[in-house]
Scaffold this motif. Structure first.
Motif, PDB file in Angstrom:
ATOM      1  N   ASN B   2       0.845  -1.173   0.000  1.00  0.00           N
ATOM      2  CA  ASN B   2       0.000   0.000   0.000  1.00  0.00           C
ATOM      3  C   ASN B   2       0.889   1.234   0.000  1.00  0.00           C
ATOM      4  O   ASN B   2       1.988   1.217   0.556  1.00  0.00           O
ATOM      5  CB  ASN B   2      -0.859  -0.060   1.286  1.00  0.00           C
ATOM      6  CG  ASN B   2      -1.770   1.103   1.453  1.00  0.00           C
ATOM      7  OD1 ASN B   2      -1.388   2.083   2.071  1.00  0.00           O
ATOM      8  ND2 ASN B   2      -2.960   1.012   0.898  1.00  0.00           N
ATOM      9  N   LYS B   3       0.389   2.305  -0.612  1.00  0.00           N
ATOM     10  CA  LYS B   3       1.227   3.505  -0.725  1.00  0.00           C
ATOM     11  C   LYS B   3       1.546   4.130   0.619  1.00  0.00           C
ATOM     12  O   LYS B   3       2.477   4.915   0.729  1.00  0.00           O
ATOM     13  CB  LYS B   3       0.559   4.530  -1.642  1.00  0.00           C
ATOM     14  CG  LYS B   3      -0.713   5.150  -1.097  1.00  0.00           C
ATOM     15  CD  LYS B   3      -1.224   6.243  -2.040  1.00  0.00           C
ATOM     16  CE  LYS B   3      -2.551   6.803  -1.546  1.00  0.00           C
ATOM     17  NZ  LYS B   3      -3.040   7.893  -2.390  1.00  0.00           N
ATOM     18  N   TYR B   4       0.772   3.813   1.641  1.00  0.00           N
ATOM     19  CA  TYR B   4       1.039   4.418   2.942  1.00  0.00           C
ATOM     20  C   TYR B   4       2.086   3.645   3.748  1.00  0.00           C
ATOM     21  O   TYR B   4       2.504   4.085   4.804  1.00  0.00           O
ATOM     22  CB  TYR B   4      -0.261   4.523   3.753  1.00  0.00           C
ATOM     23  CG  TYR B   4      -1.300   5.390   3.095  1.00  0.00           C
ATOM     24  CD1 TYR B   4      -1.065   6.750   2.900  1.00  0.00           C
ATOM     25  CD2 TYR B   4      -2.504   4.867   2.649  1.00  0.00           C
ATOM     26  CE1 TYR B   4      -2.002   7.554   2.281  1.00  0.00           C
ATOM     27  CE2 TYR B   4      -3.454   5.658   2.035  1.00  0.00           C
ATOM     28  CZ  TYR B   4      -3.200   7.000   1.847  1.00  0.00           C
ATOM     29  OH  TYR B   4      -4.122   7.798   1.234  1.00  0.00           O
ATOM     30  N   TRP B   5       2.471   2.475   3.285  1.00  0.00           N
ATOM     31  CA  TRP B   5       3.439   1.687   4.041  1.00  0.00           C
ATOM     32  C   TRP B   5       4.824   2.328   3.996  1.00  0.00           C
ATOM     33  O   TRP B   5       5.228   2.913   2.989  1.00  0.00           O
ATOM     34  CB  TRP B   5       3.530   0.273   3.472  1.00  0.00           C
ATOM     35  CG  TRP B   5       2.323  -0.578   3.686  1.00  0.00           C
ATOM     36  CD1 TRP B   5       1.064  -0.163   4.045  1.00  0.00           C
ATOM     37  CD2 TRP B   5       2.243  -1.995   3.536  1.00  0.00           C
ATOM     38  NE1 TRP B   5       0.226  -1.240   4.125  1.00  0.00           N
ATOM     39  CE2 TRP B   5       0.898  -2.369   3.818  1.00  0.00           C
ATOM     40  CE3 TRP B   5       3.168  -2.981   3.193  1.00  0.00           C
ATOM     41  CZ2 TRP B   5       0.484  -3.696   3.762  1.00  0.00           C
ATOM     42  CZ3 TRP B   5       2.741  -4.297   3.138  1.00  0.00           C
ATOM     43  CH2 TRP B   5       1.410  -4.655   3.429  1.00  0.00           C
ATOM     44  N   SER B   6       5.559   2.177   5.079  1.00  0.00           N
ATOM     45  CA  SER B   6       6.955   2.638   5.076  1.00  0.00           C
ATOM     46  C   SER B   6       7.766   1.753   4.138  1.00  0.00           C
ATOM     47  O   SER B   6       7.385   0.611   3.850  1.00  0.00           O
ATOM     48  CB  SER B   6       7.533   2.571   6.491  1.00  0.00           C
ATOM     49  OG  SER B   6       7.670   1.229   6.905  1.00  0.00           O
TER      50      SER B   6
END
Lengths: 351, 351
Positions: B2-6
Motif C-alpha cells: 500500500n502507498k502508505y506503508w513505510s
C-alpha cells in the motif's frame, strides 16, 4: 550512559510517565486512570481465562477480540488491530508508515510520546502550535507532510476537535497517514471511526486504560483501512508476534460486552468533572472546559509547580508539566467525588 | 502492499511463527510449548491478581518480579529487566545497543527473528555458518563486530555450546554486546548468568514460554550489567512504559517460587525426549542429540516437507523450515509420552 548504548539511546529523552507511587493512602489523580474498577463480569472473565491453556501461545491475531470490537464499533475485523496498550500500537505506527526523511506534523502541546517515537525511529517532525486558546487549528496543519498525529480530545489540554475538522485533515492530506489517538474520546469527544469507510489514510487508536478501567491489563485497539491494519500486523510480526496475552484478550472482550457498567462509570466521571470544574472555578482557578477525564487548572499568581509539590507532600498526586505554555497548569485526573473533595479542600487551603 | 506503508515494511519479510491451529483434537508439537500446564499455585496467583487494582497502571519497573528473579538467579534486581515476552526484549536490544552502520554476527541457522529485527531496525549483519555438525564455532565469530546474537542452546538445531565458549565470545569482543538467548537452557544447557559479573558486555535473555509453561502469559527476562539494563529501560520508556501487566507480573513471580512443579515437568520432558530420540532412531530417523524441548529429525531418502504435510493431514503439527541445510529435518516439540507415541505411530506408518 555507557559505551555499549546505541547513539539513538544516548541522545534520546524517553517519555516520563506519571508516578506510580506504592504508598498506601494517597489520592492518585496523576495518570488519568479510571477511579472505578472493572466490573465483576470483566474480572470474572479474566479469572476464567486463567486456565491450563496458558501453556499455549495466545491467538496472535486476537481473532475473538477483533470480532467483538468490530461488532461493537460497527466495523469489520480486518479493520481492527489489537495491541499491548495503545502506546505499543502508536510505536508500531511509526515503523509501519514512516521512514527516516519523512515529515510528520504534531501539535506542540499534546501527548509527549508522539515526539519520543519520532526521535526513537529517526522520523523528522514539526510541532504545530495550538492557538492561544489551546485549539488545534486545521489551517495550521496545511503544509505538505507524510503524516499527522494528534490526540482527540487532546491531552493535556482536554479540548476536543469537531469531527468535521478531523475529516478536513484526512481530506487535505490524501498522501499522508492521519493518526487520531482517541484515548479520551469516550468522555466527551466525537469518534472518527465512522469516517473510516471514506478515508483510507485515517487510523484511529483506542485504549482500554482510561474509560474502560483496565490500565493494569494493557489493551489498545487501532481501526483503519485493512491495508493500514496489515502494515501494523507486519510490524508486530517483526517485533513480537504475541503481544496480547490470553487473559488480556478475554478481559477486553468482556469489557466490550459490559455496556451498563461502562456507561454508568462514564456518567459518574462526567458528573464529577462538571462539579469539580465549577468548584475549582469558584475557588479562583481558571479551568479549561474538558472533554476528557482530567482537568487543566491554573491559579492566577501562584506557580503551578509549587502547588503540585505542596499537594504531593499531602499525598495528593496530580501532574505538572514543566513545559512552555502549560507550566502554569495542574493536570488533575477526575477521580471520585470524594477524591475531588479532598483535592479541593487542599487547594483551598493552599491558595 | 500500500502507498502508505513505510519502505521498511514494504521490503521486509516478517517472522513466520508456527501455526496456532484452533481445531479441537490435534497433537501440537510445532511451537515448543510445554506439554504440562502451569501449576495450580501459579494459576491461583494469577487469579488473585485479577482485582480492582487492574484499574491502575501496572508497576512499570516490575519491582517485585525483578526482586524475585534476582533472588532466584543469584543476581541483583538492577541487573534484571522484564518484558512482554523475550521477543519484545530482543527487539528492544536492537534499538538499545545498535545503530544503522553497526555490524552484527548471527549464526546462519538459528532463531529467524534475529535477522528480522536487524532488517526492521536497519542494522547490518553477517550470518556465520554453523559447522557441518550444526555447531557454533567460536573461531568463526572472530571478526570485529558491534554485536553477536545467538541462542544457547540453539534453535532449531537443539545443540548447546559449552559455557567456556560463550565466555570466549564475550572475552574476544570487549567492544561488542554479546546477547545470549537462553530460551531453552533449562532443558539442558549451561546458563551464562554466572558470567555476568565478569563481562559487562554480556546480556542473557530468558523466557517463561517454554520451561515455565507460560507461553500464553508473555513474560521474558534479561540479565546483564546495570548499564545494559538501563539502555533497555530507556528503549522501553520510548515505546511503552507499561509492557508487563499486573497479572503477568504475579504469574511470573509465582512460577519462580514453584520449584517443585518446574523441576518435575523438566524431568518429564527430558525423559520423554530421551525415549523419543531412541524410538525415532530405531525407526530409521537421524536425530540430532537435543539439549532443548524439541528434536530435529530427518528420514534418509524421504523429503521432510512431505512428511510434515502428511502429519499435518493427520492433525499432527510439527515444524518444517524450507531453508538450506535444514530442509531435510522436521522440528518436533517434545510433548507428553502420549503425544510422542501418536507421532511415532504416524511416522512409522508414513516411512
Amino acid at each position: 550512559m555507557n559505551k555499549y548504548w546505541s547513539e539513538t539511546i544516548k541522545g534520546i529523552i524517553p517519555y516520563v510517565p506519571g508516578e506510580q507511587p506504592r504508598t498506601g493512602r494517597l489520592v492518585k489523580l496523576n495518570t488519568n486512570e479510571n477511579p472505578y474498577p472493572p466490573s465483576e463480569a470483566v474480572l470474572e472473565a479474566m479469572k476464567s481465562a486463567v486456565t491450563e491453556r496458558l501453556k499455549l501461545y495466545p491467538d496472535p491475531n486476537c481473532t475473538l477480540l477483533r470480532q467483538a470490537a468490530a461488532s461493537y464499533y460497527g466495523t469489520s475485523p480486518e479493520m481492527v488491530f489489537a495491541g499491548n496498550g495503545s502506546d505499543e500500537i502508536l510505536a508500531f505506527c511509526y515503523k509501519a508508515f514512516f521512514d527516516p526523511g519523512d515529515w510528520l506534523l504534531i501539535p506542540d502541546i499534546t501527548y509527549n510520546f508522539y515526539e519520543v517515537y519520532a526521535d526513537l525511529f529517526g522520523i523528522s517532525y514539526q510541532t504545530i502550535p495550538l492557538t492561544p486558546e489551546f485549539e488545534v487549528s486545521v489551517q495550521a496543519f496545511a503544509e505538505p507532510c507524510d503524516g499527522i498525529i494528534l490526540a482527540n480530545p487532546n491531552a493535556p489540554t482536554g479540548k476536543a476537535l469537531p469531527l468535521i475538522e478531523i475529516e478536513a485533515l484526512a481530506k487535505n492530506h490524501p498522501e499522508a497517514v492521519v493518526i487520531v489517538d482517541e484515548a479520551y474520546v469516550d468522555f466527551g469527544g466525537e469518534s472518527a471511526i465512522p469516517l473510516l469507510p471514506f478515508y483510507d489514510n485515517l487510523l484511529v487508536i483506542r485504549t482500554f486504560s482510561k474509560s474502560r478501567s483496565l490500565a493494569g491489563l494493557r489493551i489498545g485497539l487501532a481501526f483503519g483501512h485493512p491495508d493500514l491494519i496489515e502494515a501494523l500486523i507486519r510490524v508486530r510480526d517483526c517485533v513480537n508476534c504475541f503481544t496480547v496475552d490470553w487473559i488480556a484478550q478475554a478481559g477486553a472482550i468482556a469489557s466490550l460486552r459490559d455496556e451498563t457498567t461502562f456507561r454508568s462509570n462514564l456518567a459518574s466521571i462526567v458528573n464529577t468533572r462538571s462539579k469539580a470544574t465549577s468548584l475549582l472555578r469558584a475557588a479562583g482557578f481558571e479551568v479549561i472546559a474538558s472533554s476528557t477525564n482530567f482537568l487543566m487548572a491554573s491559579y492566577p499568581g501562584l506557580p503551578a509547580k509549587g502547588l503540585y509539590e505542596a499537594l504531593r507532600s499531602r499525598n495528593i498526586f496530580v501532574r505538572f508539566f514543566p513545559k512552555p505554555r502549560i507550566d502554569q497548569y495542574l493536570r488533575i485526573t477526575v477521580g471520585t467525588d470524594e477524591d475531588m473533595s479532598i483535592l479541593l479542600d487542599a487547594l483551598t487551603d493552599l491558595t
